[in-house]
Design a protein around this motif. Structure first.
Motif, PDB file in Angstrom:
ATOM      1  N   LEU A  22     -21.610  31.390 -12.579  1.00 15.96           N
ATOM      2  CA  LEU A  22     -22.188  31.233 -13.918  1.00 15.96           C
ATOM      3  C   LEU A  22     -21.158  31.826 -15.082  1.00 15.96           C
ATOM      4  N   LYS A  23     -21.059  31.103 -16.071  1.00 15.81           N
ATOM      5  CA  LYS A  23     -19.737  31.146 -16.937  1.00 15.81           C
ATOM      6  C   LYS A  23     -19.979  32.145 -18.153  1.00 15.81           C
ATOM      7  N   ALA A  24     -20.964  32.802 -18.215  1.00  7.84           N
ATOM      8  CA  ALA A  24     -21.313  33.717 -19.490  1.00  7.84           C
ATOM      9  C   ALA A  24     -22.902  34.262 -19.130  1.00  7.84           C
ATOM     10  N   LEU A  25     -22.981  35.553 -19.507  1.00  5.24           N
ATOM     11  CA  LEU A  25     -24.347  36.062 -19.618  1.00  5.24           C
ATOM     12  C   LEU A  25     -24.778  36.621 -20.924  1.00  5.24           C
ATOM     13  N   VAL A  26     -26.152  36.486 -21.437  1.00  3.77           N
ATOM     14  CA  VAL A  26     -26.563  36.751 -22.397  1.00  3.77           C
ATOM     15  C   VAL A  26     -27.499  38.185 -21.947  1.00  3.77           C
ATOM     16  N   LEU A  27     -27.303  39.233 -22.404  1.00  2.00           N
ATOM     17  CA  LEU A  27     -28.252  40.313 -22.166  1.00  2.00           C
ATOM     18  C   LEU A  27     -29.178  40.504 -23.372  1.00  2.00           C
ATOM     19  N   ALA A  28     -30.414  40.464 -23.066  1.00  2.00           N
ATOM     20  CA  ALA A  28     -31.558  40.355 -24.109  1.00  2.00           C
ATOM     21  C   ALA A  28     -32.554  41.241 -23.755  1.00  2.00           C
ATOM     22  N   GLN A  42     -27.433  47.137 -11.130  1.00  2.00           N
ATOM     23  CA  GLN A  42     -26.182  47.439 -10.261  1.00  2.00           C
ATOM     24  C   GLN A  42     -26.433  46.119  -9.391  1.00  2.00           C
ATOM     25  N   ASP A  43     -27.392  45.763  -8.968  1.00  2.00           N
ATOM     26  CA  ASP A  43     -27.316  44.647  -8.037  1.00  2.00           C
ATOM     27  C   ASP A  43     -26.994  43.163  -8.936  1.00  2.00           C
ATOM     28  N   LEU A  44     -27.722  43.104  -9.892  1.00  2.44           N
ATOM     29  CA  LEU A  44     -27.475  41.870 -10.806  1.00  2.44           C
ATOM     30  C   LEU A  44     -25.963  41.748 -11.184  1.00  2.44           C
ATOM     31  N   PHE A  45     -25.413  42.898 -11.605  1.00  2.85           N
ATOM     32  CA  PHE A  45     -24.061  42.737 -12.052  1.00  2.85           C
ATOM     33  C   PHE A  45     -22.853  42.716 -10.885  1.00  2.85           C
ATOM     34  N   GLY A  46     -23.591  43.306  -9.717  1.00  3.89           N
ATOM     35  CA  GLY A  46     -22.704  42.989  -8.430  1.00  3.89           C
ATOM     36  C   GLY A  46     -22.574  41.631  -8.119  1.00  3.89           C
ATOM     37  N   GLU A  47     -24.034  40.847  -8.290  1.00  4.52           N
ATOM     38  CA  GLU A  47     -24.127  39.533  -7.804  1.00  4.52           C
ATOM     39  C   GLU A  47     -23.495  38.250  -8.924  1.00  4.52           C
ATOM     40  N   MET A  83     -30.649  31.405  -4.817  1.00  2.07           N
ATOM     41  CA  MET A  83     -30.176  32.616  -5.557  1.00  2.07           C
ATOM     42  C   MET A  83     -31.147  33.205  -6.531  1.00  2.07           C
ATOM     43  N   GLU A  84     -31.697  34.175  -6.056  1.00  3.23           N
ATOM     44  CA  GLU A  84     -32.662  35.064  -7.016  1.00  3.23           C
ATOM     45  C   GLU A  84     -32.103  36.267  -7.647  1.00  3.23           C
ATOM     46  N   LEU A  85     -31.886  36.057  -8.752  1.00  4.96           N
ATOM     47  CA  LEU A  85     -31.399  36.974  -9.714  1.00  4.96           C
ATOM     48  C   LEU A  85     -32.266  37.961 -10.258  1.00  4.96           C
ATOM     49  N   SER A  86     -33.510  37.572 -10.542  1.00  3.90           N
ATOM     50  CA  SER A  86     -34.611  38.416 -11.281  1.00  3.90           C
ATOM     51  C   SER A  86     -34.841  39.281 -10.476  1.00  3.90           C
ATOM     52  N   SER A  87     -35.373  40.565 -10.932  1.00  2.00           N
ATOM     53  CA  SER A  87     -36.032  41.540 -10.259  1.00  2.00           C
ATOM     54  C   SER A  87     -37.254  42.178 -11.088  1.00  2.00           C
ATOM     55  N   SER A  88     -37.865  43.313 -10.524  1.00  2.00           N
ATOM     56  CA  SER A  88     -39.227  43.673 -11.493  1.00  2.00           C
ATOM     57  C   SER A  88     -38.793  44.193 -12.951  1.00  2.00           C
ATOM     58  N   TYR A  89     -37.745  44.578 -12.937  1.00  2.00           N
ATOM     59  CA  TYR A  89     -37.288  45.019 -14.625  1.00  2.00           C
ATOM     60  C   TYR A  89     -36.453  43.969 -15.231  1.00  2.00           C
ATOM     61  N   ILE A  90     -35.793  43.030 -14.800  1.00  2.00           N
ATOM     62  CA  ILE A  90     -34.998  42.139 -15.295  1.00  2.00           C
ATOM     63  C   ILE A  90     -35.241  40.564 -15.031  1.00  2.00           C
TER      64      ILE A  90
END
Ligand code: 1HE
Length: 262
Positions: free
Chosen positions: A50-56, A39-44, A1-8
């Motif tokens: 995963l139980k929670a996410l920190v946006l930093a 869009q891709d990240l929060f769609g996935e 599962m690859e969640l990272s991208s060029s900007y995130i």
């Protein structure tokens, strides 16, 4: 599962994800590709377990909003920019309604579209450097990433109009008092956001789903429909297996009690 991208950049800390905006050289300004990656990240995320996410954010600023240079260079038509805004709405709606708690760790500029992004999180933590503004009026533009609903929902329409007309900047305790953030810390907003995310992650996922997405849906319903939806959600959530366990613990006096200072 690859969640990272060029900007995130996405890292995992147990069942909590830390998603870091990684365009600090442009103060994390959101261009078209960046929004598509959100869009891709929060769609996935809702499918990951995963139980929670920190946006930093990397750098000194959480997010400087719309990439004004790209917008100027592309000289977009009204139809094109409408489509751009729909992409922002899709990304932020996925985030707000995805059912996974999102805690935003804010610092420096949280302005324009950056505040729109932050306002789609479920909890906002500011540090001593964080400031909030809607400079759209001064730039000769308008909000297009959901601020008319979310920021006015946080601070009220009159304050939002003032922010947009006059460029008013909020920071520190005043930002907490008007509802732009719920926490103001002396140290690192990321540390505090992680602590909060871990707390939220220890709740049953179905409860968090109701608290985040359920409440967001109910907010826009007329009262009678809202009561019915609330009763129905509670019917499902309050009878789940995990709540049985927790209620048993309370009945058997092994559960923690609600007290000040926790
Ligand atoms: C940018 C952006 C941006 C920085 N778009 N490139 N947002 C704003 O009106 C905020 C605009 N930005 C600023 O006011 C300042 O940049 C900051 C207060 C955020 C940071 O200041 P500072 O001194 O740390 O950085 P800087 O030198 O201004 O910027 C560093 C680089 O980031 C520089 O690029 P460089 O190639 O010259 O190094 C800047 O151009 C770039 N940069 N902010 C593009 N926003 C869906 S509608 C939403 C509507 C809005 O969001 S309106 C609000 C827009």
């Amino acid at each position: 599962m690859e969640l990272s991208s060029s900007y995130i950049r996405v890292e995992l800390d147990g069942d909590v994800a830390i998603a870091t905006l990684a365009r600090p050289e442009k103060r994390n300004a959101l261009n078209e590709d960046f929004v598509r990656q959100l869009q891709d990240l929060f769609g996935e995320i809702p499918r990951t377990g995963l139980k929670a996410l920190v946006l930093a954010a990397d750098g000194d600023h959480f997010c400087a909003g719309l990439d004004l240079v790209e917008h100027w260079e592309k000289d977009r038509s009204a139809a094109e920019f409408t489509r751009i805004c729909q992409g922002w709405h899709d990304a932020f709606t996925k985030m707000e309604y995805g059912g996974v708690p999102v805690i935003a760790a804010l610092k420096g500029a949280t302005v324009g579209g950056g505040l729109e992004l932050a306002s789609a999180a479920h909890v906002r933590v500011a540090d001593q450097t964080t400031y909030f503004a809607l400079p759209e009026g001064q730039r000769g533009i308008f909000t297009g990433g959901g601020a008319t609903v979310r920021v006015s929902g946080l601070v009220g329409r009159a304050r939002m109009v003032d922010m947009m007309l006059t460029g008013r900047v909020y920071h520190g305790q005043e930002a907490v008092d008007v509802g732009l953030c719920q926490y103001l810390v002396e140290g690192s907003s990321l540390d505090k956001a992680l602590e909060l995310a871990q707390k939220a992650a220890s709740n049953p996922p179905l409860s968090n789903q109701a608290i985040t997405a359920g409440l967001a849906h109910i907010q826009s319903m007329p009262a009678l429909e809202a009561y019915y939806a609330e009763a129905f959600i509670a019917g499902v959530v309050n009878t789940q297996e995990e709540s049985r366990e927790r209620l048993r613990a309370f009945a058997e006096k092994t559960a923690h009690k609600v007290k000040p200072g926790q």
